[in-house]
Scaffold this active site. Structure first.
Site, mmCIF file in Angstrom:
data_model
loop_
_atom_site.group_PDB
_atom_site.id
_atom_site.type_symbol
_atom_site.label_atom_id
_atom_site.label_comp_id
_atom_site.label_asym_id
_atom_site.label_seq_id
_atom_site.Cartn_x
_atom_site.Cartn_y
_atom_site.Cartn_z
ATOM 1 N N CYS A 1 50.661 -15.320 10.338
ATOM 2 C CA CYS A 1 50.830 -15.918 10.989
ATOM 3 C C CYS A 1 51.377 -17.442 11.029
ATOM 4 O O CYS A 1 51.585 -18.016 9.923
ATOM 5 C CB CYS A 1 48.848 -16.896 10.904
ATOM 6 S SG CYS A 1 47.895 -15.713 11.374
ATOM 7 N N ARG B 1 57.921 -13.487 11.282
ATOM 8 C CA ARG B 1 55.789 -13.511 10.017
ATOM 9 C C ARG B 1 55.004 -12.399 10.865
ATOM 10 O O ARG B 1 54.452 -12.383 9.731
ATOM 11 C CB ARG B 1 55.490 -14.456 9.761
ATOM 12 C CG ARG B 1 56.340 -15.758 9.286
ATOM 13 C CD ARG B 1 55.864 -17.157 10.229
ATOM 14 N NE ARG B 1 55.025 -17.882 9.374
ATOM 15 C CZ ARG B 1 55.103 -18.388 8.026
ATOM 16 N NH1 ARG B 1 55.979 -18.937 7.073
ATOM 17 N NH2 ARG B 1 53.312 -18.807 7.382
ATOM 18 N N TRP C 1 48.230 -13.328 13.248
ATOM 19 C CA TRP C 1 47.578 -11.742 12.893
ATOM 20 C C TRP C 1 46.329 -11.421 11.954
ATOM 21 O O TRP C 1 45.886 -12.506 11.323
ATOM 22 C CB TRP C 1 48.697 -11.683 11.236
ATOM 23 C CG TRP C 1 49.119 -10.233 11.160
ATOM 24 C CD1 TRP C 1 47.667 -9.302 10.012
ATOM 25 C CD2 TRP C 1 49.707 -9.082 11.433
ATOM 26 N NE1 TRP C 1 48.428 -7.963 10.224
ATOM 27 C CE2 TRP C 1 49.283 -7.904 10.400
ATOM 28 C CE3 TRP C 1 50.901 -8.792 12.107
ATOM 29 C CZ2 TRP C 1 49.927 -6.743 11.167
ATOM 30 C CZ3 TRP C 1 51.854 -8.060 11.965
ATOM 31 C CH2 TRP C 1 51.587 -6.950 11.419
ATOM 32 N N ASN D 1 46.490 -20.835 9.127
ATOM 33 C CA ASN D 1 46.699 -19.647 8.774
ATOM 34 C C ASN D 1 46.479 -19.564 7.759
ATOM 35 O O ASN D 1 46.429 -20.351 6.526
ATOM 36 C CB ASN D 1 48.507 -20.146 8.516
ATOM 37 C CG ASN D 1 48.958 -19.156 7.977
ATOM 38 O OD1 ASN D 1 48.513 -17.898 7.653
ATOM 39 N ND2 ASN D 1 49.949 -19.466 7.404
ATOM 40 N N GLY D 2 45.826 -18.079 6.971
ATOM 41 C CA GLY D 2 45.127 -18.114 5.801
ATOM 42 C C GLY D 2 43.877 -17.734 6.680
ATOM 43 O O GLY D 2 43.499 -16.730 6.689
ATOM 44 N N GLU E 1 55.940 -5.855 -17.135
ATOM 45 C CA GLU E 1 56.164 -6.624 -15.720
ATOM 46 C C GLU E 1 57.093 -7.353 -16.380
ATOM 47 O O GLU E 1 58.140 -8.917 -15.541
ATOM 48 C CB GLU E 1 55.914 -6.193 -14.775
ATOM 49 C CG GLU E 1 56.075 -7.652 -13.457
ATOM 50 C CD GLU E 1 56.839 -6.918 -12.357
ATOM 51 O OE1 GLU E 1 57.199 -7.806 -11.983
ATOM 52 O OE2 GLU E 1 57.833 -6.270 -12.751
ATOM 53 N N LYS F 1 61.128 -8.936 -15.505
ATOM 54 C CA LYS F 1 60.932 -10.195 -15.370
ATOM 55 C C LYS F 1 62.200 -11.152 -16.232
ATOM 56 O O LYS F 1 63.042 -12.258 -15.664
ATOM 57 C CB LYS F 1 59.702 -11.141 -14.829
ATOM 58 C CG LYS F 1 59.409 -10.773 -12.932
ATOM 59 C CD LYS F 1 60.250 -10.783 -12.224
ATOM 60 C CE LYS F 1 59.495 -9.979 -11.473
ATOM 61 N NZ LYS F 1 60.563 -8.644 -11.050
ATOM 62 N N GLU G 1 65.307 -9.643 -16.356
ATOM 63 C CA GLU G 1 65.860 -9.887 -15.169
ATOM 64 C C GLU G 1 66.546 -11.876 -15.176
ATOM 65 O O GLU G 1 68.187 -11.586 -14.728
ATOM 66 C CB GLU G 1 65.115 -9.498 -13.763
ATOM 67 C CG GLU G 1 65.137 -8.061 -14.131
ATOM 68 C CD GLU G 1 63.954 -7.655 -12.793
ATOM 69 O OE1 GLU G 1 64.653 -7.223 -12.140
ATOM 70 O OE2 GLU G 1 63.007 -8.372 -12.477
ATOM 71 N N HIS H 1 52.123 0.834 -34.012
ATOM 72 C CA HIS H 1 52.663 2.366 -34.142
ATOM 73 C C HIS H 1 54.988 2.256 -33.187
ATOM 74 O O HIS H 1 55.295 2.685 -33.316
ATOM 75 C CB HIS H 1 52.704 3.414 -32.989
ATOM 76 C CG HIS H 1 51.079 3.144 -33.066
ATOM 77 N ND1 HIS H 1 50.673 4.173 -33.732
ATOM 78 C CD2 HIS H 1 50.008 3.542 -32.408
ATOM 79 C CE1 HIS H 1 49.413 4.468 -34.743
ATOM 80 N NE2 HIS H 1 49.112 3.809 -33.261
ATOM 81 N N LYS I 1 69.310 -6.517 -4.591
ATOM 82 C CA LYS I 1 67.645 -6.567 -4.044
ATOM 83 C C LYS I 1 67.936 -5.021 -3.458
ATOM 84 O O LYS I 1 66.586 -4.754 -3.929
ATOM 85 C CB LYS I 1 67.884 -7.540 -2.849
ATOM 86 C CG LYS I 1 66.681 -7.482 -2.497
ATOM 87 C CD LYS I 1 65.622 -8.706 -3.704
ATOM 88 C CE LYS I 1 64.734 -8.413 -3.307
ATOM 89 N NZ LYS I 1 63.409 -9.283 -3.614
#
Length: 608
Positions: A2, A27, A74, A98-99, A480, A484, A487, A503, A603
């Site tokens: 929103c 948005r 939205w 918004n939210g 992940e 990160k 990266e 192991h 990207k």
């Protein structure tokens, strides 16, 4: 997501509100509206669909007020109809939002008992009625908002107008962004600097928990405790064509902090908030009962979202899942059964390896679902079904908010699969969706650990290698976390299932090795503690990411503990992603790395 705009102007503002809302169209939205003060009373115009419908409404029914708020919605609670469009108005107040207000049911029941009449299906309308009730009890507008905010649970940005107060606007944020624009005898509120760019380049960003009282010449900001707060005023480089960094040093930081909002928006696309049921935006062209196996394919961070989803589908829907790195699947010639389901995950929707995997699955006669952030992308266009994430533009090369939005989509789909196959009862669905609804608020609460992470990063930056451990859905998050860190800081890191420590990786442990253990207090927590004991016995420096119960139960030496909010165990990866991302970000900042554009990375990887 929103969009919000508010103007305390020197001339009629309705046209300006609409023009500013056009800059927020990126948005995503399905209805729009504006409200202005016409003399001393509130007037509102709303329309379903695109802004051109609102413009047509305004041409036929003019507004001339110099004070106004506007909104692109939205749909979350309630269908995308004019009745549910913002602003929501009572006798004395207009509000845009918004939210998500998580506790709107309880608030609505209380208000209805006291005689309030609701005109919409939205969570937002309870905000308007609550403020109205305070005003009728003699509160000033400022005191009414001050009393309101502690009663709301969830992530939100709000903007208010008040009948009879032509030189007043109040804004508030918790989780969702909100910025103040300073003009010459004018003042503005907006979801981001892009919305404010036509009017001013002088911007103040509200911090989480802030609320602000605006007139045309004065802006007073209060923090979450009600104390006057002094926030920096910045010059914005935003234009209608550019996504702005706001008051963050890097896009990566901004995008990490956008997650309460965008995960909430993505959640709202797939869940009926009022009923606490999964409500996919369209009917799937297959029956989960006819699917014998799911094949999930992705690259990089998206593949780890798929790894988490594997646990969810197998546990909640009892469906076998295979997950492949797309670059391997395309050449492995894996046997796939006609009529089964292939899910491909991609931020850009253009990843070459993932696109090739999608085409391979289609050629084998599988149903195909894509989870993408760009619904006009090639992968989206070539998929049988598209499940969009609503993360908005992600500029930083290292995926952050798209990862958690991918997880939200996959969580909703896994619950839908479990319900469709009869593995989950109505009560199970109600419980799981209730847990999903809490996730945006919990993500916002997780940022309380940011100062601790920033301090910890100074030590991590001195390391040559870092080990990440986790069990269950925390294992893919360990993968992940390691990715990160590699990266953006260029420090070597590896992620392992905690049970695999003995192991092989245990040979790496010594006094110089930081070991990040991701371990919410769940059914495998005690097993993870035993792995931590093995690390401590060898002098490893343990960094434990857990909740309050886990922190009290983990009696291990050599321990730095990051305490996250208490939550149900199933969907912890969406919340525990926050410290993982922040640790990588701050370590890279300490090391002086190019956070938004790490070396050698792109990207969207559109080549093999």
């Amino acid at each position: 997501m929103c969009g919000i705009i508010g103007i305390l102007g020197r001339g009629p503002v309705a046209g300006q509100l609409v023009e500013s809302l056009k800059r927020l169209e990126y948005r995503g939205y399905d209805s729009a509206g504006v409200a202005t003060l016409e003399g001393d009373h509130l007037e509102r115009r709303r329309a379903e669909g695109k802004l051109k419908n609102l413009e047509a409404r305004l041409r036929g029914d003019l507004l001339s007020g110099h004070t106004g708020i506007g909104h692109t919605r939205w749909a979350t609670h309630g269908k995308p109809t004019e009745r549910n469009a913002h602003p929501h108005v009572t006798d004395n107040v207009a509000v845009v939002h918004n939210g998500i207000i998580e506790n709107f049911r309880e608030l609505r029941a209380e208000l209805e008992q006291n005689g309030a009449n609701f005109a919409s299906e939205t969570d937002t309308e309870v905000v308007a009625h609550l403020v109205e009730s305070y005003l009728k009890h003699g509160y000033s507008p400022q005191d009414a908002v001050k009393a309101l905010l502690p009663r709301l649970r969830g992530a939100f940005a709000l903007a208010f107008l008040f009948k009879g107060h032509n030189d007043l606007m109040i804004g508030a944020r918790r989780g969702s962004p909100l910025a103040i624009g300073h003009g010459d005898g004018e003042m503005y509120l907006g979801s981001d600097a892009i919305a404010l760019a036509p009017f001013t380049d002088t911007i103040t960003y509200l911090e989480d928990g802030d609320w602000a009282v605006l007139t045309r010449t004065i802006c007073v900001i209060y923090d979450s405790k009600g104390a006057v707060a002094h926030r920096k005023t910045l010059k914005s480089g935003a234009s209608s064509l550019l996504v702005d960094k706001a008051n963050y040093r890097h896009f990566m930081a901004k995008e990490i902090h956008e997650q309460p909002e965008v995960v909430g928006q993505t959640l709202a696309r797939y869940v009926d908030m009022a009923a606490k049921r999964i409500a996919l935006p369209f009917e799937l062209p297959f029956d989960f009962n006819d699917i014998k196996r799911i094949s999930i394919t992705a690259c990089g961070t998206a593949s780890y979202a798929g790894h988490v989803a594997k646990y969810w589908f197998e546990r909640l829907a009892r469906m076998p899942v295979e997950i492949d790195v797309a670059s391997e699947l395309r050449y492995r010639e894996a046997p796939l059964r006609k009529g089964d389901l292939a899910i491909v995950i991609s931020q850009s929707g253009e990843t070459a390896d993932t696109l090739a995997a999608l085409r391979y699955a289609k050629a084998q006669g599988l149903h195909t679902v894509s989870v993408v952030n760009v619904p006009t992308s090639t992968i989206a266009r070539e998929s049988e079904t598209v499940l969009p994430t609503l993360a908005g533009p992600e500029i930083g090369v290292a995926s952050t908010k798209t990862f958690t939005c991918q997880l939200m989509v996959m969580a909703a789909l896994a619950v839908a699969a479990g319900k469709g196959r009869g593995e989950l009862s109505d009560l199970d669905e109600l419980k799981l969706v209730g847990e999903l609804i809490e996730v945006p608020r919990l993500i916002a609460a997780a940022f309380a650990i940011e100062p601790q992470i920033e301090k910890l990063a100074r030590d991590i930056a001195k390391s040559r290698a870092v080990l990440y451990l986790g069990r269950g859905t925390s294992f893919p998050l360990a993968l992940e976390g390691a990715l990160k860190l590699k990266e953006v800081s260029y420090i070597h890191a590896e992620g392992y299932a905690a049970g695999e420590l003995k192991h092989g990786p245990i040979a790496l442990i010594d006094e110089s090795m930081p070991v990040v253990v991701i371990a919410p207090y769940d059914r495998v927590f005690e097993k993870t503690v035993s792995n931590m004991q093995e690390v401590a016995a060898r002098g490893g420096n343990i960094i434990l990411m857990t909740d309050a119960t886990g922190a009290s139960e983990a009696t291990v030496d050599s321990l730095v503990t990051i305490v996250l909010p208490d939550m149900a165990a199933t969907f912890t990866p969406m919340v525990y992603a926050i410290p993982v991302q922040l640790l990588a970000y701050y370590t890279a900042v300490v090391m002086g790395a190019d956070v938004d554009q790490p070396r050698n990375l792109a990207k969207s990887v559109t080549v093999e």
